[in-house]
Enzyme design. Structure first.
Site, PDB file in Angstrom:
ATOM      1  N   ASP A   7       0.861  -1.185   0.000  1.00  0.00           N
ATOM      2  CA  ASP A   7       0.000   0.000   0.000  1.00  0.00           C
ATOM      3  C   ASP A   7       0.896   1.233   0.000  1.00  0.00           C
ATOM      4  O   ASP A   7       2.049   1.175   0.452  1.00  0.00           O
ATOM      5  CB  ASP A   7      -0.915   0.002   1.230  1.00  0.00           C
ATOM      6  CG  ASP A   7      -1.895   1.165   1.206  1.00  0.00           C
ATOM      7  OD1 ASP A   7      -2.724   1.218   0.272  1.00  0.00           O
ATOM      8  OD2 ASP A   7      -1.834   2.036   2.098  1.00  0.00           O
ATOM      9  N   GLU A   9       0.998   5.725   0.541  1.00  0.00           N
ATOM     10  CA  GLU A   9       0.382   7.006   0.895  1.00  0.00           C
ATOM     11  C   GLU A   9       1.054   8.076   0.056  1.00  0.00           C
ATOM     12  O   GLU A   9       2.253   7.980  -0.254  1.00  0.00           O
ATOM     13  CB  GLU A   9       0.532   7.305   2.382  1.00  0.00           C
ATOM     14  CG  GLU A   9      -0.119   6.292   3.311  1.00  0.00           C
ATOM     15  CD  GLU A   9      -1.614   6.146   3.122  1.00  0.00           C
ATOM     16  OE1 GLU A   9      -2.250   7.097   2.616  1.00  0.00           O
ATOM     17  OE2 GLU A   9      -2.161   5.080   3.484  1.00  0.00           O
ATOM     18  N   GLU A  52      -5.559  18.407   2.648  1.00  0.00           N
ATOM     19  CA  GLU A  52      -6.504  17.306   2.459  1.00  0.00           C
ATOM     20  C   GLU A  52      -5.811  15.947   2.558  1.00  0.00           C
ATOM     21  O   GLU A  52      -6.346  14.999   3.140  1.00  0.00           O
ATOM     22  CB  GLU A  52      -7.214  17.435   1.115  1.00  0.00           C
ATOM     23  CG  GLU A  52      -8.090  18.664   0.954  1.00  0.00           C
ATOM     24  CD  GLU A  52      -7.295  19.926   0.627  1.00  0.00           C
ATOM     25  OE1 GLU A  52      -7.909  21.018   0.617  1.00  0.00           O
ATOM     26  OE2 GLU A  52      -6.065  19.810   0.382  1.00  0.00           O
ATOM     27  N   HIS A 150      -5.054   6.330   7.832  1.00  0.00           N
ATOM     28  CA  HIS A 150      -4.421   5.473   6.846  1.00  0.00           C
ATOM     29  C   HIS A 150      -2.913   5.414   7.107  1.00  0.00           C
ATOM     30  O   HIS A 150      -2.290   6.432   7.404  1.00  0.00           O
ATOM     31  CB  HIS A 150      -4.662   6.017   5.433  1.00  0.00           C
ATOM     32  CG  HIS A 150      -6.061   5.853   4.962  1.00  0.00           C
ATOM     33  ND1 HIS A 150      -6.414   4.944   3.991  1.00  0.00           N
ATOM     34  CD2 HIS A 150      -7.204   6.477   5.342  1.00  0.00           C
ATOM     35  CE1 HIS A 150      -7.722   5.024   3.780  1.00  0.00           C
ATOM     36  NE2 HIS A 150      -8.218   5.946   4.587  1.00  0.00           N
ATOM     37  N   ASP A 155      -2.132  -0.781   6.601  1.00  0.00           N
ATOM     38  CA  ASP A 155      -3.136  -1.122   5.577  1.00  0.00           C
ATOM     39  C   ASP A 155      -2.703  -2.344   4.770  1.00  0.00           C
ATOM     40  O   ASP A 155      -3.533  -3.166   4.381  1.00  0.00           O
ATOM     41  CB  ASP A 155      -3.365   0.073   4.650  1.00  0.00           C
ATOM     42  CG  ASP A 155      -4.205   1.158   5.316  1.00  0.00           C
ATOM     43  OD1 ASP A 155      -4.574   0.983   6.494  1.00  0.00           O
ATOM     44  OD2 ASP A 155      -4.493   2.180   4.668  1.00  0.00           O
TER      45      ASP A 155
END
Length: 232
Positions: A7, A9, A52, A150, A155
């Protein structure tokens, strides 16, 4: 078969527009069983973190400011993933960022033939249901109580469990050994050796036990057991 569940980010949604990867977490699985090996790294994106994006993963400009740049750990990452299939949720997104970072530092992109997308698997097996990682953890009873924001490694660890469920359940990594003297399973520091079972050993009641049994059933009215009791 060795596979890597991973995963990422990022700073946003579009690597072609300048967004960068800031974290990657990779979990090694062998025949759908986690081996305990993983690769995890944070990266300095060399750009500001949009508010965000920080709200999603909690990684700030200050936290990432002293982290290595992607190219500084690219070789280590490639050594870990080797040529194994790569499993991700909405894999096109993660592959897009991974390959964008590899191309930035002059490395060959990872071939899309290696891509396994758990989102597509979930949609195929459970059409009409929710298919987010959180929703799939709920469906399969996977504990995600420690997931506040997250995080790439966390994850990936959750996704590894989801992947097992999507591809056959928790028994998929188990096997029965038959007609084999020994099996070497390269999953730990030492090999696991499965030996053939011993033949069953005969068991017989002693003479005094048979006598006590005959005495017991002699007190019963038309006992069924009398049909099977050996003659005295």
């Amino acid at each position: 078969m060795r596979e890597i569940v991973f995963d990422t980010e990022t700073t946003g949604l579009n690597p072609a527009g300048g967004d960068r990867m800031v974290e990657i977490g990779c979990v090694e699985v062998f025949n759908r069983v986690e081996t305990g090996r993983h690769f995890h790294a944070y990266f300095n994106p060399e750009r500001d973190m949009p508010f965000e994006a920080q709200e999603v993963h909690g990684l700030s400009n200050l936290f990432l400011s002293d982290k290595p740049r992607f190219f500084e750990r690219a070789e280590e990452l490639l050594d870990f993933i080797e040529d194994s299939p790569l499993v991700a949720h909405n894999a096109g997104f993660d592959f897009g960022f991974l390959n964008s970072e590899l191309e930035r530092c002059g490395r060959l992109p990872v071939g899309l033939r290696r891509m396994v997308d758990t989102l597509m698997l979930a949609r195929s097996r459970h059409p009409g249901a929710k298919h987010s990682l959180d929703a799939l953890c709920v469906r399969f009873g996977i504990d995600r109580s420690h997931r506040v924001k997250h995080g790439a490694l966390l994850d990936a660890q959750l996704l590894a469990q989801v992947y097992v469920e999507l591809t056959g359940g928790r028994q998929i990594g188990l096997g029965l050994v038959a007609d084999t003297v020994s099996v070497m399973v390269p999953m730990g520091a030492r090999p696991v050796i499965a030996r053939p079972p011993r033949p069953a050993r005969p068991h017989f009641a002693a003479a005094e036990e048979l006598e006590r049994h005959r005495a017991f059933i002699s007190r019963l009215v038309e006992p069924l057991w009398a049909r099977f009791a050996p003659a005295g």
